[in-house]
Write an enzyme that holds these catalytic residues in place. Structure first.
Site, mmCIF file in Angstrom:
data_model
loop_
_atom_site.group_PDB
_atom_site.id
_atom_site.type_symbol
_atom_site.label_atom_id
_atom_site.label_comp_id
_atom_site.label_asym_id
_atom_site.label_seq_id
_atom_site.Cartn_x
_atom_site.Cartn_y
_atom_site.Cartn_z
ATOM 1 N N TRP A 160 0.840 -1.204 0.000
ATOM 2 C CA TRP A 160 0.000 0.000 0.000
ATOM 3 C C TRP A 160 0.873 1.251 0.000
ATOM 4 O O TRP A 160 1.539 1.544 0.995
ATOM 5 C CB TRP A 160 -0.911 0.008 1.239
ATOM 6 N N HIS A 181 -7.071 1.654 2.326
ATOM 7 C CA HIS A 181 -8.144 0.701 1.997
ATOM 8 C C HIS A 181 -9.254 0.861 3.044
ATOM 9 O O HIS A 181 -9.095 1.611 4.011
ATOM 10 C CB HIS A 181 -7.626 -0.745 1.950
ATOM 11 N N ARG A 207 -4.067 6.497 -2.293
ATOM 12 C CA ARG A 207 -2.721 5.918 -2.347
ATOM 13 C C ARG A 207 -1.773 6.844 -3.093
ATOM 14 O O ARG A 207 -2.191 7.605 -3.968
ATOM 15 C CB ARG A 207 -2.746 4.548 -3.027
ATOM 16 N N GLN A 221 -13.555 1.803 -2.374
ATOM 17 C CA GLN A 221 -13.522 0.372 -2.070
ATOM 18 C C GLN A 221 -14.812 0.017 -1.354
ATOM 19 O O GLN A 221 -15.468 0.881 -0.768
ATOM 20 C CB GLN A 221 -12.343 0.022 -1.153
ATOM 21 N N VAL A 264 -5.778 -11.916 6.502
ATOM 22 C CA VAL A 264 -6.608 -13.108 6.287
ATOM 23 C C VAL A 264 -5.715 -14.342 6.132
ATOM 24 O O VAL A 264 -4.555 -14.246 5.714
ATOM 25 C CB VAL A 264 -7.517 -12.966 5.035
ATOM 26 N N ALA A 320 -13.630 -12.040 5.283
ATOM 27 C CA ALA A 320 -13.597 -10.625 4.894
ATOM 28 C C ALA A 320 -13.316 -10.553 3.411
ATOM 29 O O ALA A 320 -12.791 -11.502 2.817
ATOM 30 C CB ALA A 320 -12.502 -9.900 5.669
HETATM 31 N N1 DAH Z 1 -7.692 -4.267 1.595
HETATM 32 C C1 DAH Z 1 -7.219 -5.003 0.452
HETATM 33 C C2 DAH Z 1 -6.575 -4.059 -0.537
HETATM 34 O O1 DAH Z 1 -6.830 -2.886 -0.487
HETATM 35 C C3 DAH Z 1 -8.344 -5.750 -0.206
HETATM 36 C C4 DAH Z 1 -8.768 -6.912 0.651
HETATM 37 C C5 DAH Z 1 -8.222 -8.154 0.432
HETATM 38 C C6 DAH Z 1 -9.705 -6.742 1.643
HETATM 39 C C7 DAH Z 1 -8.589 -9.238 1.220
HETATM 40 C C8 DAH Z 1 -10.094 -7.811 2.424
HETATM 41 C C9 DAH Z 1 -9.530 -9.066 2.209
HETATM 42 O O2 DAH Z 1 -10.993 -7.697 3.403
HETATM 43 O O3 DAH Z 1 -9.920 -10.115 2.966
HETATM 44 O O4 DAH Z 1 -5.805 -4.472 -1.371
#
Ligand code: DAH
Length: 352
Positions: A160, A181, A207, A221, A264, A320
């Protein structure tokens, strides 16, 4: 005496009538009435003088005065009607409608394509029992990274590109940023509620990016989180499969592949089969011939994340996911450059 009184009545009548035709509004008419016919008006004054005349003269001049009075009253009434008719005609003129003219189009606004897609996405999850929550766009490092199992110095921070806020705390750190995010809301929601949790979080993210056709420095998002006793990977698959079919059609197939996100375990990315060519066109602009389109990241919530918010990670599990509505809109409508969403070009916006 009789002669001169009769003359005054005649003169006064002429003067009054001469003024009357020039008046064009009701206030002026009222002033005129007071001036000539009122209790202290000109004509009344003359008639009051009659008492000094003898009986014969009084009758003669009195009759003259009365005639003058009714002439003035009649003319006043006539003028008053003329004025109000002229006013009505003027209004009618202004309001006259030419039904043969083409109508003036009313410009109606509409929702931005991103908003439309965000609503479509959240509607799909609300129908499955999720509630919508929103969170801050200026976020602490603590929620954006630490609570998501990404401590200081963790190499995954490079995933990120972060815009830091110019605020330095007592320890000389810069702990504030524009959220990269919507995932920080996972921790915020779990801190303030006990399971079962089922939330969907739409919102703006930022970002540090050089922009091009597929990258923006700000974008949307939609995050999702479900935590309860006994949630398994099958729930994740079933929920996201149902979502994909609602948004992209009931024929859709989905594919999950391993991917890495620190919050995760296991982590996956989800793809749908190409709704444009169904994998039959090797030069397809949407799937580039692979037959699959990646639409989101997901996974089972890491036990470390559950423990971090004080949940019993032995008892509770959850899944998630996170997806980008602009990317979804680009796929759905065949938009080839993400920068269109933020250029405010009406020729683009009017198509949705
Ligand atoms: N937050 C991640 C991103 O911005 C996207 C994401 C991936 C969110 C996996 C999630 C997850 O909740 O389980 O790249």
């Amino acid at each position: 005496m009789t002669q001169s009184t009769a003359q005054s009545i005649e003169e006064l009548t002429q003067t009054a009538l001469g003024e009357l035709v020039l008046l064009d509004n009701s206030e002026a008419l009222e002033q005129w009435r007071v001036r000539y016919l009122g209790r202290r008006g000109g004509l009344t004054g003359i008639l009051r003088g009659l008492s000094q005349l003898d009986i014969e003269q009084r009758r003669e001049v009195g009759a003259l005065g009365n005639r003058a009075k009714s002439t003035l009253e009649d003319e006043l009434e006539k003028r008053s009607q003329e004025i109000s008719q002229a006013r009505l005609a003027q209004v009618a003129d202004l309001e006259r409608i030419d039904v043969t003219l083409p109508g003036r189009p009313v410009a109606t606004g509409r929702l931005h394509p991103t908003t439309q897609v965000v609503r479509e996405i959240t509607d799909a999850f609300v129908a499955m029992g999720f509630s919508i929550v929103e969170g801050p766009e200026v976020e602490w490092d603590h929620y954006n990274f630490e609570m998501l199992n990404i401590p200081q110095g963790h190499p995954a921070r490079d995933m990120w590109n972060t815009l830091w806020v110019d605020y330095v705390n007592e320890e000389g750190q810069r702990p504030m940023l524009l959220r990269t995010h919507t995932s920080p809301m996972q921790a915020r929601v779990m801190e303030s509620a006990q399971p079962p949790v089922r939330v969907i979080v739409p919102g703006k993210c930022y970002r540090y990016e050089a922009t091009d056709a597929t990258h923006e420095w700000h974008f949307y998002q939609v995050e999702g989180l479900a935590v309860d006793e006994g949630i398994t990977f099958a729930d994740l698959k079933g929920t996201l499969f149902e979502f994909a079919r609602r948004l992209f059609g009931s024929e859709r197939k989905v594919r999950f592949r391993c991917d890495y996100f620190p919050f995760v375990e296991p982590g996956v990315d989800m793809s749908i089969d190409c709704f444009s060519c169904q994998g039959t066109d090797s030069s397809c602009r949407i799937c580039r011939g692979s037959g699959w389109i990646e639409i989101m990241g997901a996974g089972m919530v890491h036990p470390q994340v559950l423990a971090g918010v004080g949940y019993d990670a032995e008892k509770y599990t959850g899944f998630a996911f996170g997806l980008g509505p602009e990317r979804i809109a680009m796929l759905k409508y065949g938009i080839d450059d993400i920068r269109h969403f933020y250029s405010n070009d009406l020729r683009f916006l009017r198509q949705f």
